[in-house]
Design a protein around this motif. Sequence first.
Motif, short mmCIF file in Angstrom:
data_model
loop_
_atom_site.label_atom_id
_atom_site.label_comp_id
_atom_site.label_asym_id
_atom_site.label_seq_id
_atom_site.Cartn_x
_atom_site.Cartn_y
_atom_site.Cartn_z
N GLU A 1 0.85 -1.20 0.00
CA GLU A 1 0.00 0.00 0.00
C GLU A 1 0.88 1.24 0.00
O GLU A 1 1.70 1.42 0.90
N ARG A 2 0.72 2.07 -1.01
CA ARG A 2 1.56 3.27 -1.11
C ARG A 2 1.17 4.30 -0.05
O ARG A 2 -0.01 4.46 0.27
N PRO A 3 2.16 5.03 0.47
CA PRO A 3 1.83 6.17 1.34
C PRO A 3 1.22 7.30 0.52
O PRO A 3 1.15 7.21 -0.71
N ARG A 4 0.81 8.34 1.17
CA ARG A 4 0.21 9.49 0.48
C ARG A 4 1.19 10.11 -0.51
O ARG A 4 2.42 9.98 -0.37
N THR A 5 0.68 10.84 -1.47
CA THR A 5 1.53 11.57 -2.42
C THR A 5 2.21 12.72 -1.69
O THR A 5 1.64 13.35 -0.79
N TYR A 6 3.44 13.01 -2.07
CA TYR A 6 4.24 14.05 -1.42
C TYR A 6 3.53 15.40 -1.44
O TYR A 6 2.69 15.67 -2.32
N GLU A 7 3.88 16.25 -0.49
CA GLU A 7 3.44 17.64 -0.48
C GLU A 7 4.63 18.54 -0.71
O GLU A 7 5.72 18.30 -0.19
N ALA A 8 4.44 19.58 -1.50
CA ALA A 8 5.49 20.59 -1.70
C ALA A 8 5.56 21.48 -0.48
O ALA A 8 4.53 21.85 0.09
N TRP A 9 6.78 21.83 -0.09
CA TRP A 9 6.97 22.68 1.10
C TRP A 9 7.36 24.11 0.72
O TRP A 9 7.64 24.92 1.61
N ALA A 10 7.39 24.41 -0.56
CA ALA A 10 7.70 25.77 -1.00
C ALA A 10 6.64 26.21 -2.00
O ALA A 10 6.11 25.38 -2.75
N SER A 11 6.35 27.49 -2.01
CA SER A 11 5.38 28.06 -2.94
C SER A 11 5.99 29.30 -3.57
O SER A 11 6.55 30.15 -2.88
N ILE B 1 10.08 27.11 -9.86
CA ILE B 1 9.15 26.27 -9.10
C ILE B 1 7.70 26.65 -9.36
O ILE B 1 6.78 25.96 -8.89
N ARG B 2 7.48 27.73 -10.12
CA ARG B 2 6.12 28.07 -10.51
C ARG B 2 5.61 27.13 -11.60
O ARG B 2 4.40 27.00 -11.83
N ARG B 3 6.54 26.48 -12.30
CA ARG B 3 6.16 25.56 -13.36
C ARG B 3 5.40 24.36 -12.78
O ARG B 3 5.56 24.02 -11.60
N PRO B 4 4.64 23.65 -13.61
CA PRO B 4 4.05 22.39 -13.15
C PRO B 4 5.15 21.39 -12.81
O PRO B 4 6.21 21.40 -13.44
N PRO B 5 4.95 20.51 -11.84
CA PRO B 5 5.98 19.51 -11.51
C PRO B 5 6.30 18.64 -12.72
O PRO B 5 5.40 18.26 -13.46
N PRO B 6 7.58 18.32 -12.92
CA PRO B 6 7.94 17.42 -14.01
C PRO B 6 7.36 16.02 -13.77
O PRO B 6 7.09 15.64 -12.63
N PRO B 7 7.18 15.25 -14.83
CA PRO B 7 6.76 13.86 -14.63
C PRO B 7 7.85 13.09 -13.89
O PRO B 7 9.03 13.41 -13.99
N TYR B 8 7.46 12.08 -13.14
CA TYR B 8 8.44 11.32 -12.37
C TYR B 8 7.96 9.89 -12.17
O TYR B 8 6.77 9.61 -12.26
N GLU B 9 8.91 9.00 -11.88
CA GLU B 9 8.58 7.64 -11.49
C GLU B 9 8.52 7.61 -9.97
O GLU B 9 9.49 7.96 -9.30
N GLY B 10 7.39 7.22 -9.43
CA GLY B 10 7.19 7.30 -7.99
C GLY B 10 8.08 6.34 -7.22
O GLY B 10 8.39 5.23 -7.67
N TYR C 1 14.37 21.70 -10.86
CA TYR C 1 13.07 21.97 -10.26
C TYR C 1 12.97 21.35 -8.86
O TYR C 1 12.60 22.03 -7.90
N TRP C 2 13.32 20.07 -8.74
CA TRP C 2 13.18 19.39 -7.45
C TRP C 2 14.15 19.95 -6.42
O TRP C 2 13.80 20.10 -5.24
#
Length: 316
Positions: free
Chosen positions: A147-157, A179-188, A264-265
Motif C-alpha cells: 500500500e503506497r503512502p500518500r503523495t508528497y506535499e510541496a513545502w515551498a510556494s 518552481i512556478r512551473r508544473p511539476p515534471p513527470p516522475y517515477e514514484g 526543479y526538485w
Amino acid sequence: MSDREEDGTVRPLTLAWVGRQLDTGERIVTTEALHGGITAEMRRLTVRRRDGSTRDLVLRTFVAPTFVEQGEDLLNRESGILALLAGTGVPAPGPVAVDPTAAHCEYPSLLMTHLPGRTAYDREGVEARVPLLARQLVAIHALRPAERPRTYEAWASADALVPPEGADAAVWAAAREVIRRPPPPYEGRFLHRDFHPGNVLFDGPRITGIVDWVETSWGPADLDVAHCSTNLALLHGPAWGFRFAEAYEEAGGVLAAAPDERLYWRLLDALSFASIAEPVVGPWRQAGRTDLTARAVEERLDAYVTALMDTPGGVR
C-alpha cells in the motif's frame, strides 16, 4: 507561555499510559529529553525488567497547537509506516503504542522502540558519512510496499517565497519562476521525505537507525535527495549539496535525466528553507555547531540557490 517540557519530565497521564504498555513487572526508572527535533518533544524512557536488565523506549509528543491539530493523521501515519518497515532491513524504530487523539495522554503521543547511535553534524568525517547516507537512501527508495503512502506535499510556494535578507533578488526571482512551473513527470518512489543528518543515527562508521517517519510519502527520488542535499549544503557548504546527489547516483540511485527537471526538485526543497533558518539551526547549535547562526545559514542558503541556478537547467 509554552506547554513544552524541556527536561525529561513525562506528564502524569502520559506516564500512566506508557506504564500500561509495559510487560508485567516492568517499570520506568529514568526519563531523558532527546534534543534535536523541531516539531515534537522526544523522550527516552529507560525501563527496568523483572530480571534487573533494562531496555529503552522513545516517546514522541506533539504539544504545539498546529501539530496537536494534525496529531491524529501524523501519528497514525508514522506508526503505520514503522509497522510496514519491520523486516525490510531499513533500521527504523518499532511501534509500541499510539494515542493519536490524546484520548489517554495530555497530548497526542507515540511510543516506539529505541535505536542505538547518535546524529552526526560535525564537519569531521562528512566525507565518509555522505556515501553511507546515499546508500541508505537508495535502499529506502527500493522499497515497494503493498500500500503506497500518500503523495508528497510541496513545502515551498512561488507566491509565498520571501528571500533571505541580502539575497540576490534577480537570482531568487528566477528561482521562483522555476518552481512556478508544473511539476515534471516522475517515477514514484517510497520517500522518507525528511531524510537528512538529523534523522540518521550513526555508531562509528555505520548507520544504526533512521527516525522521524511522519512525512513519509510517494514521489520522486529527486525530492528526497534534494532535501538531504539542502541540509548538507547548510551544514557544511554548498559543495556538499552537490556531492550528495553525486553519491546517490554512485550508489545506484536514479535521478531525473533532464537538467531542468533536476533543478526543479532541488529548488523546490531549497527554497522551502527561506523563512525557517532560525528553527532549523536550533538543533544544530544544541548539538555543538555553535558556528551556525541563523544568519550564517541564510547566507549559505543564498549561496546554494545561486550555485543551483548556475547549473545546467538554470536560467542565469
